[in-house]
Design a protein around this motif. Structure first.
Motif, PDB file in Angstrom:
ATOM      1  N   TRP A 183       0.861  -1.179   0.000  1.00 32.32           N
ATOM      2  CA  TRP A 183       0.000   0.000   0.000  1.00 32.32           C
ATOM      3  C   TRP A 183       0.896   1.228   0.000  1.00 32.32           C
ATOM      4  CZ3 TRP A 183      -3.113   1.789   4.890  1.00 32.32           C
ATOM      5  CH2 TRP A 183      -3.819   2.961   4.588  1.00 32.32           C
ATOM      6  N   ILE A 184       0.814   2.005  -1.080  1.00 31.48           N
ATOM      7  CA  ILE A 184       1.662   3.188  -1.245  1.00 31.48           C
ATOM      8  C   ILE A 184       0.781   4.420  -1.147  1.00 31.48           C
ATOM      9  CG2 ILE A 184       3.384   4.322  -2.677  1.00 31.48           C
ATOM     10  CD1 ILE A 184       3.923   1.666  -4.030  1.00 31.48           C
ATOM     11  N   GLY A 185       1.014   5.246  -0.114  1.00 33.74           N
ATOM     12  CA  GLY A 185       0.155   6.372   0.190  1.00 33.74           C
ATOM     13  C   GLY A 185       0.325   7.553  -0.748  1.00 33.74           C
ATOM     14  N   ARG A 186      -0.576   8.486  -0.625  1.00 29.88           N
ATOM     15  CA  ARG A 186      -0.678   9.642  -1.519  1.00 29.88           C
ATOM     16  C   ARG A 186       0.628  10.439  -1.590  1.00 29.88           C
ATOM     17  NH1 ARG A 186      -5.400  12.485  -3.373  1.00 29.88           N
ATOM     18  NH2 ARG A 186      -4.911  14.585  -4.062  1.00 29.88           N
ATOM     19  N   GLU A 187       1.035  10.704  -2.813  1.00 31.18           N
ATOM     20  CA  GLU A 187       2.201  11.532  -3.128  1.00 31.18           C
ATOM     21  C   GLU A 187       3.518  10.974  -2.583  1.00 31.18           C
ATOM     22  OE1 GLU A 187       1.400  15.599  -2.147  1.00 31.18           O
ATOM     23  OE2 GLU A 187      -0.403  15.680  -3.390  1.00 31.18           O
ATOM     24  N   ALA A 188       3.546   9.704  -2.288  1.00 30.90           N
ATOM     25  CA  ALA A 188       4.827   9.080  -1.932  1.00 30.90           C
ATOM     26  C   ALA A 188       5.718   9.050  -3.166  1.00 30.90           C
ATOM     27  CB  ALA A 188       4.613   7.673  -1.404  1.00 30.90           C
ATOM     28  N   MET A 189       7.023   9.070  -2.939  1.00 29.69           N
ATOM     29  CA  MET A 189       7.983   9.072  -4.035  1.00 29.69           C
ATOM     30  C   MET A 189       8.985   7.944  -3.806  1.00 29.69           C
ATOM     31  SD  MET A 189      10.295  12.254  -5.426  1.00 29.69           S
ATOM     32  CE  MET A 189       8.803  13.200  -5.742  1.00 29.69           C
ATOM     33  N   LEU A 190       9.136   7.119  -4.821  1.00 30.43           N
ATOM     34  CA  LEU A 190      10.091   6.010  -4.740  1.00 30.43           C
ATOM     35  C   LEU A 190      11.259   6.326  -5.648  1.00 30.43           C
ATOM     36  CD1 LEU A 190       7.112   4.744  -4.106  1.00 30.43           C
ATOM     37  CD2 LEU A 190       8.451   2.643  -4.015  1.00 30.43           C
ATOM     38  N   MET A 191      12.438   6.396  -5.065  1.00 28.34           N
ATOM     39  CA  MET A 191      13.622   6.827  -5.768  1.00 28.34           C
ATOM     40  C   MET A 191      14.224   5.680  -6.583  1.00 28.34           C
ATOM     41  SD  MET A 191      13.436   9.894  -4.985  1.00 28.34           S
ATOM     42  CE  MET A 191      14.972  10.584  -5.596  1.00 28.34           C
ATOM     43  N   PRO A 192      15.191   5.980  -7.474  1.00 27.12           N
ATOM     44  CA  PRO A 192      15.746   4.947  -8.346  1.00 27.12           C
ATOM     45  C   PRO A 192      16.247   3.727  -7.583  1.00 27.12           C
ATOM     46  CG  PRO A 192      16.494   7.100  -9.064  1.00 27.12           C
ATOM     47  CD  PRO A 192      15.754   7.313  -7.766  1.00 27.12           C
ATOM     48  N   GLY A 193      15.811   2.564  -8.040  1.00 24.71           N
ATOM     49  CA  GLY A 193      16.268   1.311  -7.447  1.00 24.71           C
ATOM     50  C   GLY A 193      15.598   0.938  -6.142  1.00 24.71           C
ATOM     51  N   ALA A 194      14.555   1.659  -5.735  1.00 26.20           N
ATOM     52  CA  ALA A 194      13.857   1.292  -4.501  1.00 26.20           C
ATOM     53  C   ALA A 194      13.242  -0.098  -4.644  1.00 26.20           C
ATOM     54  CB  ALA A 194      12.773   2.316  -4.186  1.00 26.20           C
ATOM     55  N   GLU A 195      13.246  -0.841  -3.559  1.00 23.63           N
ATOM     56  CA  GLU A 195      12.672  -2.186  -3.551  1.00 23.63           C
ATOM     57  C   GLU A 195      11.808  -2.341  -2.302  1.00 23.63           C
ATOM     58  OE1 GLU A 195      15.321  -5.450  -4.173  1.00 23.63           O
ATOM     59  OE2 GLU A 195      16.577  -4.349  -5.603  1.00 23.63           O
ATOM     60  N   LEU A 196      10.520  -2.580  -2.518  1.00 29.16           N
ATOM     61  CA  LEU A 196       9.617  -2.848  -1.416  1.00 29.16           C
ATOM     62  C   LEU A 196       9.380  -4.342  -1.319  1.00 29.16           C
ATOM     63  CD1 LEU A 196       6.794  -0.153  -1.821  1.00 29.16           C
ATOM     64  CD2 LEU A 196       9.065   0.090  -0.797  1.00 29.16           C
ATOM     65  N   GLY A 197       9.491  -4.882  -0.111  1.00 27.28           N
ATOM     66  CA  GLY A 197       9.111  -6.266   0.098  1.00 27.28           C
ATOM     67  C   GLY A 197       7.608  -6.420   0.002  1.00 27.28           C
ATOM     68  N   CYS A 198       7.102  -7.600   0.263  1.00 30.14           N
ATOM     69  CA  CYS A 198       5.663  -7.833   0.227  1.00 30.14           C
ATOM     70  C   CYS A 198       5.011  -7.242   1.477  1.00 30.14           C
ATOM     71  CB  CYS A 198       5.373  -9.329   0.145  1.00 30.14           C
ATOM     72  SG  CYS A 198       5.939 -10.092  -1.385  1.00 30.14           S
ATOM     73  N   GLY A 199       3.774  -6.774   1.321  1.00 31.44           N
ATOM     74  CA  GLY A 199       3.020  -6.297   2.465  1.00 31.44           C
ATOM     75  C   GLY A 199       3.489  -5.000   3.063  1.00 31.44           C
ATOM     76  N   VAL A 200       4.282  -4.223   2.352  1.00 32.46           N
ATOM     77  CA  VAL A 200       4.828  -2.967   2.876  1.00 32.46           C
ATOM     78  C   VAL A 200       3.766  -1.869   2.801  1.00 32.46           C
ATOM     79  CG1 VAL A 200       6.500  -1.123   2.435  1.00 32.46           C
ATOM     80  CG2 VAL A 200       7.216  -3.513   2.344  1.00 32.46           C
ATOM     81  N   ILE A 201       3.734  -1.015   3.816  1.00 32.38           N
ATOM     82  CA  ILE A 201       2.894   0.178   3.808  1.00 32.38           C
ATOM     83  C   ILE A 201       3.811   1.402   3.758  1.00 32.38           C
ATOM     84  CG2 ILE A 201       1.216   1.566   5.080  1.00 32.38           C
ATOM     85  CD1 ILE A 201       0.200  -1.001   6.377  1.00 32.38           C
ATOM     86  N   VAL A 202       3.583   2.268   2.773  1.00 32.97           N
ATOM     87  CA  VAL A 202       4.365   3.493   2.612  1.00 32.97           C
ATOM     88  C   VAL A 202       3.463   4.675   2.945  1.00 32.97           C
ATOM     89  CG1 VAL A 202       5.674   4.937   1.026  1.00 32.97           C
ATOM     90  CG2 VAL A 202       5.810   2.445   0.833  1.00 32.97           C
ATOM     91  N   ALA A 203       3.840   5.465   3.931  1.00 32.32           N
ATOM     92  CA  ALA A 203       3.019   6.599   4.346  1.00 32.32           C
ATOM     93  C   ALA A 203       2.965   7.673   3.265  1.00 32.32           C
ATOM     94  CB  ALA A 203       3.569   7.196   5.636  1.00 32.32           C
ATOM     95  N   ALA A 204       1.943   8.493   3.323  1.00 25.06           N
ATOM     96  CA  ALA A 204       1.795   9.596   2.376  1.00 25.06           C
ATOM     97  C   ALA A 204       3.028  10.495   2.406  1.00 25.06           C
ATOM     98  CB  ALA A 204       0.552  10.417   2.727  1.00 25.06           C
ATOM     99  N   ARG A 205       3.481  10.884   1.220  1.00 29.16           N
ATOM    100  CA  ARG A 205       4.601  11.794   0.996  1.00 29.16           C
ATOM    101  C   ARG A 205       5.936  11.257   1.515  1.00 29.16           C
ATOM    102  NH1 ARG A 205       2.271  18.011   1.457  1.00 29.16           N
ATOM    103  NH2 ARG A 205       0.737  17.755  -0.208  1.00 29.16           N
ATOM    104  N   ALA A 206       6.021   9.990   1.777  1.00 30.55           N
ATOM    105  CA  ALA A 206       7.313   9.404   2.132  1.00 30.55           C
ATOM    106  C   ALA A 206       8.217   9.380   0.905  1.00 30.55           C
ATOM    107  CB  ALA A 206       7.124   7.991   2.666  1.00 30.55           C
ATOM    108  N   VAL A 207       9.520   9.451   1.129  1.00 30.14           N
ATOM    109  CA  VAL A 207      10.508   9.348   0.053  1.00 30.14           C
ATOM    110  C   VAL A 207      11.345   8.100   0.331  1.00 30.14           C
ATOM    111  CG1 VAL A 207      12.440  10.454  -1.112  1.00 30.14           C
ATOM    112  CG2 VAL A 207      10.542  11.846  -0.277  1.00 30.14           C
TER     113      VAL A 207
END
Length: 226
Positions: A133-157
């Motif tokens: 679950w990737i929250g509003r306006e989050a930004m994933l930078m080059p080469g980012a890797e999320l495992g399974c079941g990860v929650i990314v807060a809004a506007r996280a980098v």
């Protein structure tokens, strides 16, 4: 599970899977696999994106720097939930950094732009695990890797690798808690419910929606559900 109500999953080949009580489909909610046709982007079934601005080009909206044929890829797993404003900043957004200036002069020169792209270092692929679950306006930078079941807060980098079932927030994003204990995470990765058939998922969806890993494990071992 009570048998007075039949549970079904939406058709993963539908463009707009969210149906309002009146029977109309929400135009802002799309299954990304049905609206993205990009050689460098892979999206798993049932992964949806919600954007009230109704983009014309979903690939460009989510990954604005990832051009067809780029040396890196964006891979998104199944059952992910992506909010409006999320962006994947792939390595193709880089500028040359070895010279005196970082200004990309060659980008504006048709005769040199091909060589310019080839001169940039190859970036790592961006990988999103299943059920993230990737929250509003989050930004994933080059080469980012999320495992399974990860929650990314809004506007996280988000940079680097995020462990399975972590909750991350901030800039730079940091793990603020884990959703389950290590033995439970191992069991969930072993079960890998996101690979089950839609019929099996529907049969025990009530357990997937709850937080009892042991109960889900026991039910998964029931061969009658296969």
């Amino acid at each position: 599970m009570p048998d007075d109500k039949r549970v079904t999953l939406p058709d993963p080949r539908s463009r707009n899977p969210l149906v309002f009580p009146g029977g109309t489909h929400d135009p802002a909610t799309v299954f990304l696999s049905e609206v993205i046709d990009h050689p460098n982007i892979d999206v798993g079934d049932w992964t949806y994106y919600n954007d009230r601005s109704l983009p014309d080009d979903y690939a460009e909206t989510l990954a604005p720097y990832l051009y067809p044929g780029a040396p890196e890829r964006l891979n998104i797993g199944r059952f992910c939930q992506i909010a409006q404003g999320v962006q994947f900043i792939t390595a193709t957004a880089n500028h040359p950094m070895a010279g005196i200036s970082t200004y990309p002069f060659a980008v504006f020169d048709r005769d040199r732009i091909g060589g310019y792209r080839d001169s940039l270092p190859r970036g790592r692929d961006t990988k999103i695990g299943h059920d993230c679950w990737i929250g509003r306006e989050a930004m994933l930078m080059p080469g980012a890797e999320l495992g399974c079941g990860v929650i990314v807060a809004a506007r996280a980098v988000v940079r680097g690798k995020i462990p399975d079932f972590a909750v991350v927030a901030g800039n730079p994003a940091r793990v603020i808690r884990m959703r389950f204990e290590p033995p439970e995470i191992s069991k969930l990765l072993e079960i890998a419910w996101w690979y089950w058939t839609p019929e099996k998922i529907a049969k025990i969806l009530h357990l997937i929606e709850q937080g009892d890993v042991a109960a889900l494990t026991r039910c998964n071992e029931d061969r009658a559900l296969e």
